[in-house]
Design an enzyme around this catalytic site. Structure first.
Site, mmCIF file in Angstrom:
data_model
loop_
_atom_site.group_PDB
_atom_site.id
_atom_site.type_symbol
_atom_site.label_atom_id
_atom_site.label_comp_id
_atom_site.label_asym_id
_atom_site.label_seq_id
_atom_site.Cartn_x
_atom_site.Cartn_y
_atom_site.Cartn_z
ATOM 1 N N HIS A 20 0.767 -1.247 0.000
ATOM 2 C CA HIS A 20 0.000 0.000 0.000
ATOM 3 C C HIS A 20 0.802 1.304 0.000
ATOM 4 O O HIS A 20 0.240 2.349 0.309
ATOM 5 C CB HIS A 20 -0.936 0.042 1.220
ATOM 6 C CG HIS A 20 -2.117 -0.902 1.158
ATOM 7 N ND1 HIS A 20 -2.002 -2.260 1.222
ATOM 8 C CD2 HIS A 20 -3.448 -0.649 1.068
ATOM 9 C CE1 HIS A 20 -3.194 -2.825 1.170
ATOM 10 N NE2 HIS A 20 -4.089 -1.874 1.067
ATOM 11 N N HIS A 36 -11.361 -7.008 -5.929
ATOM 12 C CA HIS A 36 -11.648 -6.145 -4.778
ATOM 13 C C HIS A 36 -12.382 -4.896 -5.257
ATOM 14 O O HIS A 36 -11.890 -4.154 -6.117
ATOM 15 C CB HIS A 36 -10.313 -5.790 -4.114
ATOM 16 C CG HIS A 36 -10.453 -4.993 -2.873
ATOM 17 N ND1 HIS A 36 -10.406 -3.627 -2.866
ATOM 18 C CD2 HIS A 36 -10.640 -5.365 -1.581
ATOM 19 C CE1 HIS A 36 -10.541 -3.186 -1.621
ATOM 20 N NE2 HIS A 36 -10.684 -4.229 -0.819
ATOM 21 N N GLU A 60 -13.590 -9.131 -0.518
ATOM 22 C CA GLU A 60 -14.329 -7.842 -0.504
ATOM 23 C C GLU A 60 -14.595 -7.426 -1.947
ATOM 24 O O GLU A 60 -14.299 -6.300 -2.360
ATOM 25 C CB GLU A 60 -13.500 -6.765 0.210
ATOM 26 C CG GLU A 60 -13.019 -7.161 1.586
ATOM 27 C CD GLU A 60 -12.182 -6.087 2.270
ATOM 28 O OE1 GLU A 60 -11.185 -5.653 1.668
ATOM 29 O OE2 GLU A 60 -12.526 -5.677 3.375
ATOM 30 N N GLU A 117 -19.127 -2.842 0.806
ATOM 31 C CA GLU A 117 -18.351 -1.950 1.675
ATOM 32 C C GLU A 117 -18.702 -0.486 1.402
ATOM 33 O O GLU A 117 -18.863 -0.085 0.235
ATOM 34 C CB GLU A 117 -16.855 -2.196 1.428
ATOM 35 C CG GLU A 117 -15.987 -1.377 2.352
ATOM 36 C CD GLU A 117 -14.490 -1.608 2.120
ATOM 37 O OE1 GLU A 117 -14.117 -2.649 1.543
ATOM 38 O OE2 GLU A 117 -13.707 -0.733 2.536
ATOM 39 N N CYS A 174 -11.014 2.148 7.269
ATOM 40 C CA CYS A 174 -11.020 2.849 5.979
ATOM 41 C C CYS A 174 -12.325 3.599 5.726
ATOM 42 O O CYS A 174 -12.319 4.675 5.126
ATOM 43 C CB CYS A 174 -10.757 1.869 4.847
ATOM 44 S SG CYS A 174 -11.850 0.440 4.851
HETATM 45 O O1 FUB Z 1 -6.758 -1.945 1.741
HETATM 46 C C1 FUB Z 1 -7.179 -0.650 2.098
HETATM 47 C C2 FUB Z 1 -8.654 -0.627 2.408
HETATM 48 O O2 FUB Z 1 -8.918 -1.483 3.514
HETATM 49 C C3 FUB Z 1 -9.524 -1.186 1.317
HETATM 50 O O3 FUB Z 1 -9.905 -0.263 0.364
HETATM 51 C C4 FUB Z 1 -10.685 -1.685 2.075
HETATM 52 O O4 FUB Z 1 -11.468 -2.582 1.346
HETATM 53 C C5 FUB Z 1 -10.047 -2.292 3.283
HETATM 54 O O5 FUB Z 1 -9.647 -3.587 3.008
HETATM 55 ZN ZN ZN Z 2 -13.837 0.931 3.732
#
Ligand code: FUB
Ligand code: ZN
Length: 656
Positions: free
Chosen positions: A148, A275, A327, A343, A423
């Site tokens: 990330h 995702h 997700e 989400e 998040c």
């Molecule tokens: O990975 C960063 C954030 O955390 C993602 O966008 C969400 O889905 C959660 O997993």
């Molecule tokens: Zn989120």
């Protein structure tokens, strides 16, 4: 690509929102979410899992400048998720929008002091990610797939640009420009660089946002590179994994690459996969790059992906991401209501994507999705007091199932105060605090209104300042009054969206009927506008029973109740248990009532439907026989307001 219909959405500073519906959400963000998150970021919420976010930056600053002493012991390590920095970035962005709406010297001082800490952590070469500054800079850029760094970069760019636009202060933005330079030195198409790209997208659209301010081609080029390189063979994520001894979390799964939208080059992707947040953030960046580089092929992929989502993979609430596994998106017409993931961040990302598509072409199909997500799946993510949040937004809930059935374990029946992976709340804060920037878009000859939000905005078609005022009680009433002050007279085309849910409306100009052209879901009026000109549009807003395409097995034989942009739901609190026994019947006897003391004030919908009666014995099975029904009064509330009165059953879809 038709450049003549492209337009730029306004910025938060161009509009003052004074809407009775949205103003309350913005106030919740300003008064509750931003201060609460600030405490969370500083590990000051009793009983909550620590965030470590500010502590991480202080520690990183101390390691960078050993003469600094923020009081963080040097021997403790990084805390929280690998992307913890992004929580602070999103908080900065939300706080920046809030300053525009509501100047606050105290909050601005906190922001400036925090920005000083962040900048003190920055390395000489511009690098700025607290996880690697603390854990060892030699490991940076070794796991773009999962760690990330570029996601945090993207969020920080967004926060820094928002703060610059709110205050004119450049310190954080300049730091981010230096960080982008650092990334650009290490990653890119050129020989000797890593041919990588973000494992979690967002840097793409963030770089475009930065480019809009800097006009530095380097920023556009890097965004374009990230998009062009994704999914190309040899696959960077495979190379990186082998080279650095990383692992593929999804290695034995069919989503091994799709999770990251890296299974194919983006122009060959036609179906939304993987995702969901990652996906819609990528598509947003693709749409931005397609527009700026006039890339028809890329735009065509965006159109196909948007159509796939909105026609085959989107819930009626605008939620996306059907599957808790990854997700993620699952497959066309798979829209389970109870095991859904949905989400909050994914709905927010879909609004980002739709906004960018609407910027390329004002088509109702795009702004309708913006409206659908905002009024339903985005705001359902936050309690009406702004103090608790949903990560997952189900359309059907049975509390016992959430407690006892593993397939529903992720579906919380009550909003949570905060999350270890936090998040969604700050994402909600930043989009709600900037809702004004979704209202209008402008080009050299036209102004388009996409969302009906009470506000006063300044737009400049063709460089001439025009004030546009919107007055409305939307979504409770369908009347919208739009008045213009061009400071004299000005010629431009004004286009306003006729929502897809609206089957008839009346439009008056200065009290008289007026002819307009209908194009792609927008009513267009081209004329010379004068101070005091006023459009009054009344959208018919009857209660509507909506059904789903028969390919969707979960909604077969079921209807949902909608009114205007709002999707309604039944809650146990108003309708008793076993909501699945309820049938709408053939009723048209809908009663709409504004209830000012219920759930912060909202319109309920009630009608007489049917409830299937229990059998006379307790057999589990019997020979098929005609079911027996009794009349039943239904009371429905807007979906966004569910779960604000304790735990209980909820459903959006009702048997016909
Ligand atoms: O990975 C960063 C954030 O955390 C993602 O966008 C969400 O889905 C959660 O997993
Ligand atoms: Zn989120």
């Amino acid at each position: 690509m038709d450049a003549s219909i492209q337009s730029e959405f306004i910025r938060p500073r161009d509009i003052a929102v004074n809407d009775s519906f949205w103003g309350a959400f913005m106030e919740r963000v300003r008064g509750n979410v931003i201060p609460y998150q600030w405490k969370a970021l500083n590990d000051e919420v009793p009983g909550a899992e620590p965030s470590y976010c500010i502590r991480n930056f202080k520690l990183a600053a101390e390691l960078t400048h050993p003469e600094l002493d923020y009081g963080v012991p040097r021997d403790i390590g990084f805390g929280g998720m690998v992307f913890q920095d992004s929580d602070l970035a999103k908080w900065i962005e939300a706080a920046a929008y809030s300053l525009v709406w509501h100047p606050d010297a105290g909050l601005e001082k906190i922001l400036d002091e925090t920005i000083d800490i962040i900048c003190n952590a920055q390395q000489d070469d511009g690098y700025l990610d607290s996880y690697y500054i603390i854990n060892g800079l030699e490991k940076r850029f070794t796991n773009l797939k999962d760690n990330h760094e570029l996601y945090c970069l993207g969020h920080f760019i967004e926060g820094a640009v928002a703060y610059y636009e709110a205050t004119g202060k450049r310190k954080l933005m300049d730091a981010l420009i230096r960080y982008v330079d650092c990334v650009d030195t290490h990653i890119g198409a050129e020989e000797g660089k890593l041919h990588g790209y973000p494992g979690h997208e967002i840097a793409e659209m963030a770089l475009i946002r930065l480019y809009a301010v800097t006009k530095d081609q380097k920023h556009l080029k890097l965004a374009k590179y990230f998009i062009d390189q994704r999914g190309r063979q040899p696959l960077y994520f495979e190379e990186e994994t082998t080279r650095n001894g990383n692992t593929f979390y999804w290695k034995d799964s069919f989503v091994k690459y799709q999770y990251y939208q890296a299974g194919k080059p983006v122009r060959d992707q036609h179906v939304a996969e993987g995702h969901a947040v990652r996906a819609v953030y990528l598509y947003s960046g693709m749409a931005d790059v397609a527009r700026l580089t006039e890339d028809e092929e890329l735009l065509s992929a965006c159109r196909e992906l948007f159509a796939n989502i909105s026609k085959k993979q989107m819930y009626i609430t605008g939620a996306i991401g059907q599957s808790a596994y990854g997700e993620a998106f699952s497959y066309d017409y798979d829209l389970p209501n109870d095991t859904v993931y949905a989400e909050t961040c994914a709905a927010i990302g879909l609004a980002f994507f739709a906004r960018r598509m609407a910027s390329i072409a004002p088509r109702g199909e795009y702004a309708d999705v913006i409206e659908r997500t905002f009024f339903n799946s985005i705001i359902s993510g936050m309690a009406l007091d702004g103090k608790s949040f949903f990560y997952v937004n189900p359309l059907e809930v049975l509390p016992e199932a959430s407690l006892k059935d593993r397939r529903m374990r992720h579906v919380k029946i009550e909003r949570q105060k905060w999350f270890g992976c936090a998040c969604c709340p700050p994402n909600l804060a930043r989009i709600l605090a900037s809702i004004g920037s979704y209202v209008h878009s402008v080009n050299s000859s036209s102004v388009y209104t996409h969302l009906y939000v009470g506000s006063e905005a300044k737009v400049s078609p063709g460089g001439r300042d025009v004030k546009i005022k919107i007055e409305t009680k939307y979504p409770w009433e369908g009347q919208v009054d739009i008045s213009f002050s061009p400071g004299g007279k000005a010629v431009f085309t004004y286009g306003f969206r006729i929502p897809g849910w609206c089957k008839s409306c009346t439009v008056k100009l200065n009290g008289d009927d007026v002819k307009y052209t209908l194009r792609d879901g927008y009513a267009l009026l081209s004329r010379e506008w004068a101070d005091g000109d006023r459009i009054t549009v009344v959208f018919d807003m009857p209660v509507n029973l909506v059904e789903t395409n028969p390919h969707v097995r979960d909604n077969s034989g079921r209807v949902a109740v909608t009114r205007g942009p709002l999707v309604y739901c039944l809650e146990e609190k108003d309708n008793g248990k076993e909501l699945f026994k309820l049938h709408a019947g053939k009723t048209q006897d809908f009663r709409v009532k504004y209830q000012k003391d219920l759930l912060e004030g909202l319109c309920t919908v009630s009608f007489t439907g049917k409830k299937e009666k229990d059998w006379e014995d307790d057999a589990l099975y019997r020979s098929s026989a005609e079911a027996v029904y009794e009349d039943k009064e239904f009371l429905l509330i807007p979906y966004y307001a569910w779960a604000n009165r304790g735990a209980g059953e909820m459903t959006v879809w009702i048997h016909k």
